[in-house]
Enzyme design. Structure first.
Site, PDB file in Angstrom:
ATOM      1  N   LYS A 130     -20.414  66.027 -19.099  1.00 61.82           N
ATOM      2  CA  LYS A 130     -18.869  66.059 -18.681  1.00 61.82           C
ATOM      3  C   LYS A 130     -18.285  67.379 -18.945  1.00 61.82           C
ATOM      4  O   LYS A 130     -17.450  67.615 -18.146  1.00 61.82           O
ATOM      5  CB  LYS A 130     -18.310  65.088 -19.607  1.00 61.82           C
ATOM      6  CG  LYS A 130     -18.774  63.658 -19.377  1.00 61.82           C
ATOM      7  CD  LYS A 130     -18.209  62.547 -20.325  1.00 61.82           C
ATOM      8  CE  LYS A 130     -18.966  61.166 -20.298  1.00 61.82           C
ATOM      9  NZ  LYS A 130     -18.511  60.038 -21.071  1.00 61.82           N
ATOM     10  N   GLN A 147     -15.738  59.753 -26.763  1.00 59.19           N
ATOM     11  CA  GLN A 147     -17.133  59.462 -26.268  1.00 59.19           C
ATOM     12  C   GLN A 147     -17.521  58.158 -27.159  1.00 59.19           C
ATOM     13  O   GLN A 147     -17.405  58.067 -28.388  1.00 59.19           O
ATOM     14  CB  GLN A 147     -18.069  60.592 -26.507  1.00 59.19           C
ATOM     15  CG  GLN A 147     -19.564  60.380 -26.235  1.00 59.19           C
ATOM     16  CD  GLN A 147     -19.884  60.118 -24.815  1.00 59.19           C
ATOM     17  OE1 GLN A 147     -19.155  60.667 -23.711  1.00 59.19           O
ATOM     18  NE2 GLN A 147     -20.526  59.073 -24.224  1.00 59.19           N
ATOM     19  N   ASP A 182     -10.782  57.089 -18.730  1.00 61.91           N
ATOM     20  CA  ASP A 182     -11.946  55.903 -18.866  1.00 61.91           C
ATOM     21  C   ASP A 182     -11.406  54.645 -18.317  1.00 61.91           C
ATOM     22  O   ASP A 182     -12.450  53.919 -18.117  1.00 61.91           O
ATOM     23  CB  ASP A 182     -12.493  56.023 -20.230  1.00 61.91           C
ATOM     24  CG  ASP A 182     -13.728  56.775 -20.500  1.00 61.91           C
ATOM     25  OD1 ASP A 182     -14.197  56.938 -19.661  1.00 61.91           O
ATOM     26  OD2 ASP A 182     -13.977  57.171 -21.535  1.00 61.91           O
TER      27      ASP A 182
END
Ligand code: NDP
Length: 281
Positions: A49, A93, A116
């Protein structure tokens, strides 16, 4: 011969348009990636990412912090990023260590920086059919479906797996696109019979080669979200690719299907956020 829905190729194809959107902004999109601990699998995802964001010229705050960070300290970090005007998107994460309640921390991210798409506000908007931030994997699966010849409108779709990060948002997106959706899970009876009716099958189970080719309707489109590491180090999906290939019209490979699209959609969500926050979205 089935069409391979290639997530790497699609990511490259979408690159130029995304780059021009970045170039049109007053300041680069800002992405904060928080990573707790040193789990090697998470580190690989986080690095991919960060690398992709760097290639697109994003401003980044990369926060790799100790696995024994307290929940209070993590919440303070999230509050700091919520108030940082250079940051358009905040990503934590997963999975998180045991001392952290993931729901509490994810809910603390400002909904308008929730790239997200996990915040209840964004999930609620999606469930009402007016999405703002959509979970990246589900958004990536829809982009891959658009590459296939399948008409989603009116199609019968089976989604296997009902997690908040993949299965549920996927079912909502398919329903919004006017598919008739059956959302299956570990208590579903007669799963192979349900799969046999489906024009579109999305597998997000976390079990290697779980969906058998013999279950599939001839000509189905198969989106395999699963990423399963075998003992020999190989990666396989949740669909038995070899037996599925001769039956389906299109299928995503693992690796190289949904995985790259998840990262691509994180970049899109961050640019969407930057545009909105700069009054351009
Ligand atoms: P979860 O473990 O959160 O959810 C798994 C789902 O599968 C649950 O809803 C569970 O049902 C269901 N399930 C388990 N066993 C069966 C069964 N025998 N029959 C039917 N349903 C079953 O997993 P995630 O959604 O987080 O991830 C799924 C897979 O996707 C994993 O392989 C993961 O690595 C991969 N993944 C890939 C991404 C990518 O970018 N390609 C991104 C995210 C995940 P129940 O709810 O009843 O327990």
């Amino acid at each position: 011969m089935a069409q391979l829905l290639d997530g790497r190729a699609l990511s490259c194809q979408l690159g130029p348009a995304l780059r021009s959107r970045v170039a049109a902004l007053h300041r680069p999109p800002g992405l904060a990636v928080i990573h707790l601990g040193d789990d090697p699998a998470s580190a690989i995802y986080v690095n991919s990412k960060r690398k992709r964001a760097a290639r697109l010229g994003f401003f980044q705050r990369s926060l790799t912090i100790s696995a024994d960070t307290t929940q209070a300290d993590l919440l303070a970090l999230v509050a700091d990023l919520n108030g940082d005007d250079a940051i358009d998107g905040i990503l934590i994460q997963l999975p998180l260590p045991a001392q952290i309640d993931a729901t509490t921390v994810l809910d603390a991210i400002r909904p308008d920086k929730d790239v997200d798409g996990f915040h209840p506000r964004n999930v609620g908007l999606l469930s009402q059919g007016r999405p703002r931030f959509v979970a990246c994997t589900a958004r990536g699966c829809m982009a891959l479906l658009a590459q296939s010849q399948v008409a989603v409108c009116g199609a019968s779709a089976v989604v296997i797996g009902r997690s908040n990060i993949v299965g549920r948002p996927m079912a909502m997106l398919l329903e919004k696109a006017n598919a008739t959706v059956t959302l299956c899970h570990s208590r579903t009876r007669d799963l192979p019979d349900l799969v046999a009716q489906a024009d579109i099958v999305v597998a997000a189970v976390g079990r290697p080669r779980f969906v058998q080719g013999s279950w599939l309707k001839q000509g189905a489109v198969v989106i395999d979200v699963g990423i399963n590491r075998l003992e020999d180090g190989g990666l396989v999906g949740d669909v038995d690719f070899a037996s599925a290939l001769p039956r389906c019209a299109a299928i995503t490979p693992v690796p190289g299907g949904v995985g790259p699209m998840t990262i691509t959609m994180l970049m899109h969500n961050t640019v969407d956020s930057a545009e909105r926050r700069q009054g351009r979205g």
